[in-house]
Design a protein around this motif. Structure first.
Motif, PDB file in Angstrom:
ATOM      1  N   HIS A  15      35.787  20.245  32.270  1.00  0.00           N
ATOM      2  CA  HIS A  15      36.033  19.466  33.474  1.00  0.00           C
ATOM      3  C   HIS A  15      36.154  20.523  34.764  1.00  0.00           C
ATOM      4  N   ASP A  59      41.201  27.076  32.916  1.00  0.00           N
ATOM      5  CA  ASP A  59      41.327  25.682  32.878  1.00  0.00           C
ATOM      6  C   ASP A  59      40.849  25.154  34.082  1.00  0.00           C
ATOM      7  N   ASP A  60      39.308  24.899  34.258  1.00  0.00           N
ATOM      8  CA  ASP A  60      38.524  25.124  33.393  1.00  0.00           C
ATOM      9  C   ASP A  60      37.253  25.643  33.939  1.00  0.00           C
ATOM     10  N   GLU A 110      39.962  15.198  35.090  1.00  0.00           N
ATOM     11  CA  GLU A 110      40.400  15.565  33.520  1.00  0.00           C
ATOM     12  C   GLU A 110      41.998  15.741  33.609  1.00  0.00           C
ATOM     13  N   GLU A 111      42.383  16.340  34.514  1.00  0.00           N
ATOM     14  CA  GLU A 111      43.973  16.619  34.388  1.00  0.00           C
ATOM     15  C   GLU A 111      44.736  15.569  34.599  1.00  0.00           C
ATOM     16  N   ASP A 147      37.298  23.679  26.597  1.00  0.00           N
ATOM     17  CA  ASP A 147      38.328  23.531  27.204  1.00  0.00           C
ATOM     18  C   ASP A 147      39.798  23.886  26.762  1.00  0.00           C
TER      19      ASP A 147
END
Ligand SMILES: [Zn+2]
Length: 512
Positions: free
Chosen positions: A320, A332-333, A366-367, A402
């Motif tokens: 991500h 991250d990431d 993603e987060e 990840d």
């Protein structure tokens, strides 16, 4: 001989989920691995790539102006290394863009102290510099509000209890997996049962939700909220304002909220302790945030090395690209994205001509809940709800990094016993890198889960732990271990290449 064998296999492959036959032994391509290792270890560019992402591009909150700039760079970089069909592909409405442009917090009285902190995402700014008293507020229930009515005008609320820091529990920058740890993972022959969720306490009908607390502070004309939920020295941790996922990053809700500031535990606790002595604390705060005018779509960035005779079939690798907003998300990431891109660069540099198309994905969103990968899969491969597309059967495998930026030590098999012997063979050329362990366990919380949930093979490598500042303010380039990322890129390239070359697609689990 090979052609005849391929023709037979091609016939067999009419069955969509054909796996390796029992008699066929998958082989590591040592010749190609040698080329990949030479390029990836002696002419690596992975630190240059991740350095640009973290130092020049910076934080990459999904749908921020920062992220848009970074995605334009990523697409151009993919093209520069020779990927084709590159696209910044929208995947869903993501509310209004949000960026922090300026932040400053100081304690002025009883002593001067500059303070480390940053605003939660999707909150408004302060409209200039404000100076105000800070007060402790402890509201848990609707009834608690009564004691504060009429008392919060013009103050900054210290909204969370002080945080206990334990020097013995300091996070480590690098934690290598031990031999015992790897052995334990390897010998666990059944996937561990999913951890049972703790029985939920019966909901207290009088409890206030976090967003209701903010509404109350705002209604009482408080100027700002300060809070701390980081348990580590020097780390500020803060995400989006309460309720933002439910209201879909609404500009109106952003503006209707109030400045909410996450503060480092040492500075937050200091203010709290002073106030407990009944000594007033005065702070100065300025926050400038840019909030977009309209609802926009968030995007993934995709690029490909086109396949040859099996170009309609796809092998994917990625990570991500989005981070939270307080630091560049080196571990991250950005590290994962740099590994996937470097893997693609290495394959191009060694002149690999994969049979299947190798596709690189830099996911967005993603987060906030694996949004980019999930929507991409629904659109391109389908799912139970919307129906599966022809591309679903042509998909082979997805590889993801990840779990921080640590070295790959093996592969989490995600419960898939059918890939064990294939991966075991492909791992052989990397024993010297400590890449040795196949763990049957399923792991979660990152984009390979979006593949796994629709029955497509998606794998997260088993990694050492590098980095302690993820989701916080200290996730910078300095945390990264160059050798780890070089190793990962080489392994990622070799796995993607071999998956793209093998006579059959990566087998799928029979149990969903
Ligand atoms: Zn992540």
């Amino acid at each position: 001989m090979k052609i005849i064998r391929r023709a037979i296999i091609a016939l067999l492959c009419v069955v969509p989920f054909a796996a390796y036959s029992l008699n066929e032994q998958p082989q590591a391509d040592w010749e190609m691995v040698a080329k990949i290792r030479e390029e990836g270890f002696q002419r690596s560019q992975v630190m240059d790539i991740v350095g640009y992402m973290t130092d020049v591009l910076g934080a990459r909150l999904t749908l921020s102006e920062h992220m848009k700039k970074a995605q334009a760079w990523a697409k151009a970089k993919m093209e520069k290394i020779g990927l084709v069909n590159t696209v910044i592909e929208p995947f869903m409405d993501y509310g209004a863009a949000w960026d922090n442009e300026y932040f400053s917090l100081q304690m002025l009285e009883p002593d001067y102290q500059y303070m480390m902190g940053y605003p939660l995402a999707y909150t408004p700014g302060t409209n200039g510099k404000i100076t105000c008293p800070a007060v402790i507020v402890n509201i848990q229930t609707k009834a608690d509000r009564e004691k504060y009515k009429g008392k919060l005008r013009g103050v900054a609320v210290l909204a969370s209890p002080p945080v206990a820091l334990n020097p013995a529990a300091m996070p480590q920058g690098v934690t290598r997996r031990t031999d015992e740890d790897l052995k334990r993972l390897e010998e666990a022959v059944t996937p561990p049962a999913p951890r049972a969720a703790a029985p939920a306490a019966p909901p207290n009908p009088d409890a206030l939700r976090p967003e209701e607390k903010i509404e109350f502070y705002k209604a009482e004309s408080a100027l700002a909220v300060l809070q701390c939920d980081s348990g580590a020295f020097g780390l500020v941790r803060g995400f989006g304002r309460p309720g933002v996922n439910a209201d879909k990053w609404s500009r109106e809700k952003d503006l209707a909220s109030m400045p909410i500031i996450a503060v480092t535990p040492e500075h937050y606790n200091r203010m709290y302790r002073i106030l407990k002595r009944d000594i007033p604390v005065k702070i100065e705060l300025e926050v400038r945030n840019r909030i977009g005018e309209a609802v926009e779509k968030a995007c993934n960035v995709i690029g490909e090395i086109p396949g040859t005779d099996l170009k309609d079939e796809v092998v994917m690798m990625g990570a991500h690209f989005d981070s939270w907003h307080a630091s560049p998300g080196a571990t991250d990431d950005a590290g994962g994205c740099a590994v996937a891109l470097e893997a693609a660069r290495v394959l191009k540099a060694v002149g690999a001509k994969p049979r299947r198309t190798i596709r690189v994905a830099f996911w967005g969103g993603e987060e906030q809940g694996l949004n980019g990968s999930r929507e991409y899969i629904v659109k391109h491969f389908g799912d139970v709800k919307t129906g599966f597309k022809p591309e679903y059967d042509k998909f082979s495998v997805y590889f993801n990094q990840d779990y921080g930026a640590g070295a790959f030590r093996g592969v989490n098999l995600q419960g898939n016993e059918f890939v064990r012997r294939i991966f075991a063979e492909w791992m052989k050329p990397f024993r010297d890198l400590g890449f040795t362990t196949l763990a049957i366990q399923s792991v979660g919380s990152t984009d390979h889960v979006s593949f796994d949930r629709v029955g497509l093979p998606g794998f997260q490598f088993l990694q050492d732990s590098v980095g302690f500042g993820g989701h916080a303010n200290m996730d910078f380039f300095d945390t990264l271990v160059p050798e780890d990322l070089m190793k990962n890129a080489v392994i990622m390239a070799a796995f993607a290449y071999q998956a793209a070359m093998s006579d059959v697609r990566i087998p799928r689990k029979t149990i969903k």
